[in-house]
Structures are given as C-alpha cells and as structure tokens.
Design a protein around this motif. Structure first.
Motif, PDB file in Angstrom:
ATOM      1  N   SER A 159       0.832  -1.213   0.000  1.00 45.84           N
ATOM      2  CA  SER A 159       0.000   0.000   0.000  1.00 45.84           C
ATOM      3  C   SER A 159       0.860   1.255   0.000  1.00 45.84           C
ATOM      4  N   THR A 160       1.876   1.254   0.848  1.00 48.52           N
ATOM      5  CA  THR A 160       2.756   2.425   0.948  1.00 48.52           C
ATOM      6  C   THR A 160       3.578   2.623  -0.316  1.00 48.52           C
ATOM      7  N   ASP A 161       4.126   1.539  -0.863  1.00 51.11           N
ATOM      8  CA  ASP A 161       4.996   1.624  -2.034  1.00 51.11           C
ATOM      9  C   ASP A 161       4.258   2.168  -3.249  1.00 51.11           C
ATOM     10  N   SER A 221      -4.916   1.964  -1.341  1.00 52.48           N
ATOM     11  CA  SER A 221      -5.618   1.632  -0.110  1.00 52.48           C
ATOM     12  C   SER A 221      -5.500   0.147   0.203  1.00 52.48           C
ATOM     13  N   ALA A 222      -5.993  -0.234   1.392  1.00 52.58           N
ATOM     14  CA  ALA A 222      -5.965  -1.640   1.796  1.00 52.58           C
ATOM     15  C   ALA A 222      -6.791  -2.507   0.852  1.00 52.58           C
ATOM     16  N   SER A 223      -7.969  -2.005   0.451  1.00 52.42           N
ATOM     17  CA  SER A 223      -8.823  -2.803  -0.436  1.00 52.42           C
ATOM     18  C   SER A 223      -8.183  -2.972  -1.810  1.00 52.42           C
ATOM     19  N   GLU A 224      -7.461  -1.948  -2.303  1.00 53.46           N
ATOM     20  CA  GLU A 224      -6.763  -2.080  -3.590  1.00 53.46           C
ATOM     21  C   GLU A 224      -5.587  -3.048  -3.487  1.00 53.46           C
ATOM     22  N   ALA A 225      -4.821  -2.926  -2.412  1.00 52.44           N
ATOM     23  CA  ALA A 225      -3.677  -3.825  -2.220  1.00 52.44           C
ATOM     24  C   ALA A 225      -4.131  -5.268  -2.043  1.00 52.44           C
ATOM     25  N   SER A 226      -5.319  -5.459  -1.458  1.00 51.81           N
ATOM     26  CA  SER A 226      -5.805  -6.818  -1.225  1.00 51.81           C
ATOM     27  C   SER A 226      -6.027  -7.588  -2.530  1.00 51.81           C
ATOM     28  N   TRP A 227      -6.122  -6.872  -3.663  1.00 54.28           N
ATOM     29  CA  TRP A 227      -6.289  -7.555  -4.946  1.00 54.28           C
ATOM     30  C   TRP A 227      -5.051  -8.348  -5.342  1.00 54.28           C
ATOM     31  N   THR A 228      -3.903  -8.071  -4.736  1.00 50.83           N
ATOM     32  CA  THR A 228      -2.722  -8.906  -5.025  1.00 50.83           C
ATOM     33  C   THR A 228      -2.898 -10.306  -4.451  1.00 50.83           C
ATOM     34  N   GLY A 259      12.816  -4.765   2.264  1.00 55.74           N
ATOM     35  CA  GLY A 259      11.684  -4.357   1.440  1.00 55.74           C
ATOM     36  C   GLY A 259      10.873  -5.554   0.943  1.00 55.74           C
ATOM     37  N   TRP A 260       9.657  -5.272   0.486  1.00 58.00           N
ATOM     38  CA  TRP A 260       8.745  -6.354   0.112  1.00 58.00           C
ATOM     39  C   TRP A 260       9.193  -7.076  -1.151  1.00 58.00           C
ATOM     40  N   ARG A 261       9.908  -6.401  -2.048  1.00 60.87           N
ATOM     41  CA  ARG A 261      10.330  -7.039  -3.305  1.00 60.87           C
ATOM     42  C   ARG A 261      11.354  -8.151  -3.042  1.00 60.87           C
TER      43      ARG A 261
END
Length: 429
Positions: A65-67, A71-78, A190-192
């Motif tokens: 979300s930060t990167d 939003s949380a709902s958009e990031a949840s699509w991953t 980092g997440w990557r």
C-alpha cells in the motif's frame, strides 16, 4: 466326475485369483508401507510451495500500500487476483489431469508458478503486480485438485483422510513460512526482496517434489471431451452432499481469507503498532493448523464428519470473538483458535469430497477447490472492505456470518441424513 487333479487345479486357480486380487489391493499406498513416506513428503512440499506462493503478498499488504500509494482494499487484490484465478482455472486443470496424469500436471503447474514467482518482485505498478499474481494463481490451479485425486487413487481408503490431512498440513506450513519469512526479510530489505526469497524457496520445493513423488500406478486416462466433462460436473453438482461440502469449504475459507488479509493492518495500528517483522511472526500460529489438519482423521473417527464440522465451527467462532479484545495475548489466542478450526474443517470437508465422489474424483475435488478459493478471494476483498468500513469488528462480523452459514449447512445435512435413515427402513418394509 472331475478328477482330483482337476479339483486341485481349480483350487489352485481360485487361490491364485484371490492372491492376485489381494496383491492388486495391496499395491495402494498405506502408512508404513513402501513409498508412502516419499509420497507424503513430496505432496507436503507441493503444499508448502503452493501456499507460500499463493499468499506471498498477504503479510506485506501494508508495505505494498505504501509503495504504490494505494488503499488496503486495492492492495488486497494482489491476494484476491491469485486466489480468484485459481478458482477459475482449477476445473479446466483437473480435466487436463484426467487426460495427462496427476503427476505430470502438478509438475508443469509448479514449474510455471515458480517462474512467475521470480518475476513478481520486478512488477513496476500495482496493476502489473495484480496481473502477475493472477497468472501465478492460474498456474497453481493444477495442484490442489490433482493432488487430492492422486491420493484418492494411490492411497488405501482407510488412510485417505490422514494422507489429505498431511497435504493440507503442508499448505499450513507454506502459508506460515511464507508470511514469517517475508515479514522479517521485508523489514530489512523491502517487500520485493521478500517475495523473491519466497520464489527461490518454492523452486527448491518444486524440484524436490518432482524427484520424490512416486509414479502413479492406478491412474487411468480419461476423456477431454467437453460433453463428458460437463456431464461429470453436472452429476457432482446434483449431489446434495457434495454441494453442502463445497459451500462449507467456501465459507470456512471466507473467514480465514478475511482475517489474515486484514490482520496486518490491525496490528500496525494503535494500540499494537507492531513492526513488520513481528507481524510476520504472528503467522507462526499456522503451526496449529498443521497439527489440526494432520489429526483430522482421528477427529472424524471419534466425532463423525458432522460432529467434527460443528467442533471446527465452534472453535473458529470462539477465536473470532476473542480477537475483538485490544490485548495482544488474546488476539494471538484468537488467531490460534481461528486457525485450528479452519484447518480442521477444511481437512474434513475436502477429504469427504474425495470419499463421496466415486467417479470423476478430479472434477469433484476441483469443484471443491474452486468454491474454496472463491471463498478466499471473497474473504480477502470483503474482509478489507469491512475493515475499512467498521474496523476489525467489521471483519469479525463478516467471519461470524460465514461460520453461521457452516453450522446451518451442517444442520441441514444432519436433518437430511435422519430423513434418509427413516425413509430406507420404510422402503424395506
């Protein structure tokens, strides 16, 4: 009048026939027998790779979300894109496994999924990340239904629930290790880098799986004709027991997907304000799922299928209610109970599908997996929406409604079983 030699010959022939029949039955794998441990470990590793890849971004959603500034709902699509694609492709993949073999399809699916997993860290945008995750989920669709069909064909019926429980236990270890590893790696690098690490681990699991899994001895190739597939699917969907099991799997997974998609956001906020590494370590509670899934066979033997589902639902409900308290120990205890209840319920429902379906087991398992991952996708998205609208209490409310659905469906199953038991004696008279 037959001679003694003829009678002896007949006896020998009959004995030989019985011996051959027994040998054919004995060729199926059983605990303690040759090949069973290799098979169990191979499918355990496949389960580890599947869940580690499938949910590799779930513990990292606050960082995603930060990167990308979403939003949380958009990031949840991953997460939802991967589980949703798996749900869509699991039935076609199961048809391919009927034609080309379980081991062949599982190997190909893992190969594609781990390749995509090595590309995910380089996603330039949230859209690209979601697209790659969808491809990865579609590839992983070849694992769940094929694995349960492989077990149903290669393992003796009395050992089936235990064998499937071990595969589900591999799912829990994969989900746990993926989230714990990504949490600590992401905190430092980092997440990557975190998802790249999971990709490398999955490659190792895929190679070991292919080397260890015994060649199938009881697989008979089926047809790829759409009409045959459609008829098999129609027959499964016409079975009331299978329909109930599919719904139970979806509802249990809706609870689980919603809770674990949102828990990271809850724990980063006050009053907890935990760092990413600690949040990742929360997923060590998946070890509880490993135990509850692997002991599902003993649970069913003691309580029966419906009794086990009631216990799983009650345990999950207690966990959801405990998690509402703003106390970290009680939240952790709540997650333990939710995890134990979910994995027990999933192992019981999925093994019951394989036991109930006498033909087209891959399609029966595929329909279960499709419902299961639709539940996961819906839970991830709706759980995030509920969290955005009402905080953690909103996510818990969604979970409680799903568990209520499980209990209601199980009660309907109990009523149907009693009605059938009353009807059958009447027919006999």
């Amino acid at each position: 009048m037959p001679s003694a030699s003829t009678g002896a010959s007949t006896t020998v022939g009959a004995t030989s026939s019985v011996t051959s029949s027994t040998a054919a039955v004995d060729s199926r794998l059983t605990p303690g027998g040759p090949g069973y441990r290799r098979m169990s470990f191979a499918l355990f590793l496949a389960g580890v790779a599947t869940f580690a890849l499938l949910y590799s971004t779930q513990a990292l959603l606050p960082l995603v979300s930060t990167d990308f500034g979403v939003s949380a709902s958009e990031a949840s699509w991953t997460v939802s894109a991967a589980t949703g694609a798996l749900a869509l492709f699991v039935l076609p993949m199961s048809a391919l496994s009927e034609r080309f073999g379980r081991r062949t399809l599982m190997t190909a699916s893992l190969a594609v999924a781990v390749t995509v997993g090595l590309l995910v860290p380089f996603a330039p945008s949230i859209g690209a990340l979601v697209a790659l995750r969808a491809v990865q989920g579609a590839a992983l669709a070849g694992l769940p239904a094929s694995a349960t069909a492989y077990l149903a064909e290669e393992v003796r019926p009395k050992a089936l629930i235990t064998a499937i429980g071990l595969f589900v236990a591999g799912n829990s270890v994969g989900g746990m290790s993926g989230r714990v590893i990504t949490g600590w790696v992401a905190q430092e690098c980092g997440w990557r880098v975190a998802v790249a690490t999971i990709g490398i681990i999955a490659v190792a699991c895929a190679v070991a799986f292919r080397m260890l899994l015994p060649a199938p001895k009881h697989f008979t190739p089926g047809s790829l004709r759409p009409r045959v597939l459609a008829r098999t699917v129609r027959d499964h969907l016409a079975n009331p027991l299978l329909r109930r099991l599919y719904a139970i799997g979806a509802l249990f997974m809706m609870v689980f997907g919603g809770v674990y998609t949102v828990i990271g956001y809850r724990l980063t906020e006050a009053p907890f304000s935990l760092p990413q590494g600690i949040i990742g370590s929360i997923f060590l509670v998946y070890l509880v799922g490993t135990v509850s899934a692997s002991t599902a066979g003993r649970l069913v033997a003691r309580l029966g299928r419906r009794g086990s589902l009631y216990l799983a639902g009650g345990t999950t409900t207690a966990g959801l209610l405990l998690s509402l308290v703003d106390s970290l120990p009680l939240v952790l205890l709540g997650l333990v109970l939710i995890t134990a209840g979910f994995f027990a319920g999933h192992a019981v429902a999925s093994s019951s599908v394989s036991h109930t379906a006498k033909q087209g087991r891959a399609q029966a398992s595929a329909l279960y997996q499709s419902a299961y991952y639709i539940g996961s996708s819906a839970g991830s998205t709706l759980g995030a929406v509920a969290f955005h609208a009402g905080g953690w209490a909103g996510t818990v409310t969604l979970g409680l409604f799903a568990v209520l659905g499980v209990v209601t469906i199980t009660l309907l199953g109990s009523h149907a079983a009693r009605a059938q038991a009353r009807h059958e004696p009447a027919l006999a008279h």
